[in-house]
Design an enzyme around this catalytic site. Structure first.
Site, mmCIF file in Angstrom:
data_model
loop_
_atom_site.group_PDB
_atom_site.id
_atom_site.type_symbol
_atom_site.label_atom_id
_atom_site.label_comp_id
_atom_site.label_asym_id
_atom_site.label_seq_id
_atom_site.Cartn_x
_atom_site.Cartn_y
_atom_site.Cartn_z
ATOM 1 N N SER A 183 0.878 -1.142 0.140
ATOM 2 C CA SER A 183 -0.213 -0.015 -0.014
ATOM 3 C C SER A 183 0.983 1.175 0.029
ATOM 4 C CB SER A 183 -0.939 -0.038 1.339
ATOM 5 O OG SER A 183 -1.609 1.156 1.357
ATOM 6 N N TYR A 191 -2.421 0.025 10.273
ATOM 7 C CA TYR A 191 -2.443 -0.810 9.088
ATOM 8 C C TYR A 191 -1.634 -0.530 8.094
ATOM 9 C CZ TYR A 191 -3.895 -0.991 4.220
ATOM 10 O OH TYR A 191 -3.693 -1.382 2.917
ATOM 11 N N LYS A 194 1.767 -3.217 6.792
ATOM 12 C CA LYS A 194 2.035 -3.463 5.294
ATOM 13 C C LYS A 194 3.830 -3.381 5.441
ATOM 14 C CE LYS A 194 -1.671 -4.290 3.054
ATOM 15 N NZ LYS A 194 -1.886 -5.555 2.570
#
Length: 337
Positions: free
Chosen positions: A124, A148, A152
């Site tokens: 991402s 989040y 990643k």
């Protein structure tokens, strides 16, 4: 090739599965269905006339994951499975760290134990944090600003370490910007649980009457109209990027990182305006306070993907809005319509 797609019934996973099948690959899906619907498989079959084998497992269950590799010949893995809501990750960080990290560790261990070394990881643009300048190149520093994004980034670092100690591994880290839109058939699209976290499904649900108005989170950013600017990419363009990455890892090139975006940023209000033109619907909105973890501007420099993969986004913001609206209009309650 025989491709295992983790999270293959999800939004990006389902569109990528269709492109894989259309390209002549065989697909096996591993998905616990926590954020998707069993009907996706029927829709994929309708579009491609191909069956997909589904293992309804959680990647936290290493024994069940290993069973997939024992029962099938796997040539490569495309790894989508994971929690993905920025806001929820801020509220429930341990949930995100446990699920996203451990599931990926399990996957890599099982792959290695079964001598499968070709991996495409769904990363991402959040790994860039709040960049000093835009457009963002793959060489920019990384510093994610929410749990989040940190999961990643941690997974990326882990995969870099794995690739560094073994020439067997061929890994492609694909840093997505903001996927939107739907398949042109209107049979599959984005169908989030509850109130959407992402802009486009929020807009489409307002347009179809499920929600009263759009909440615009912040209008005091340092952007032309004060709302956040993002690089929106059509989900089908994104899916096709995975096929190009698959071709690249077949050449045993070790680990590579690619931005998948259009190279053009749109503000929230610009997306609303584009959607109104594409759909003919008025989108009322209300300004709300900023969300934790959001940044002002983020858009890609996708030139490396063009140079090394021969990939570039083809669809513009009008197509993204038009396809997203066609999906929502024909499926007002998503797959449960």
């Amino acid at each position: 090739m025989n491709i295992l797609v983790t999270g293959g019934t999800g939004y990006i996973g389902s569109h990528t599965t269709i492109e894989l099948l259309n390209a002549g690959h065989d697909v096996i899906i591993a998905d616990n269905m926590s954020n998707s619907n069993q009907l996706v498989l029927d829709r994929i079959k309708d579009i491609t006339s191909n069956e997909v084998k589904l293992y309804g497992i959680d990647l936290l269950n290493k024994k069940e994951l290993d069973r997939i590799f024992k029962e099938n010949t796997i040539d490569a893995v495309i790894h989508f499975a994971g929690y993905k809501a920025v806001g929820e990750s801020v509220e429930k960080p341990l949930k995100y760290y446990k699920n996203n990290l451990i599931s990926t560790i399990n996957l890599c261990e099982v792959m290695e134990e079964n001598s499968v070394y070709n991996l495409i990881f769904s990363s991402s643009a959040t790994v860039y944090g709040n960049p000093d300048t835009n457009p963002i190149q793959e060489s920019f520093p990384t510093a994610a600003h929410n749990p989040y994004g940190r999961t990643k980034l941690m997974i990326e670092k882990m995969l870099m370490d794995v690739a560094a100690v073994s020439d067997n591994w061929n890994i492609s880290l694909l840093r997505y910007f903001n996927p939107v839109g739907a398949h042109s058939s209107s049979k599959i699209g984005e169908d989030p649980n509850g109130i959407p976290n992402n802009l486009m499904p929020f807009i489409t649900q307002v347009a179809v009457g499920k929600l009263d108005e759009l909440k615009v989170f912040g209008n005091d950013y340092d952007t032309p109209d004060g709302t956040g600017v993002r690089d929106y990419i059509h989900v089908v363009d994104l899916a096709k990027g995975h096929l190009k990455a698959l071709e690249q890892i077949e050449n045993n090139n070790g680990l590579e990182i690619f931005n998948l975006g259009t190279g053009r940023g749109y503000s929230v209000l610009e997306v609303v305006e584009a959607f109104e033109k594409a759909s003919g619907k008025n989108i009322p909105y209300e300004i709300a306070k900023r969300r934790p973890g959001d940044i002002a501007t983020c858009y890609a420099d996708p030139s490396k993907a063009l140079k090394q993969l021969g990939w570039q986004a083809e669809k513009g913001i009008y197509d993204m809005c038009k396809d997203a609206w066609n999906w929502q209009e024909k499926n007002p309650n998503g797959y449960n319509s």
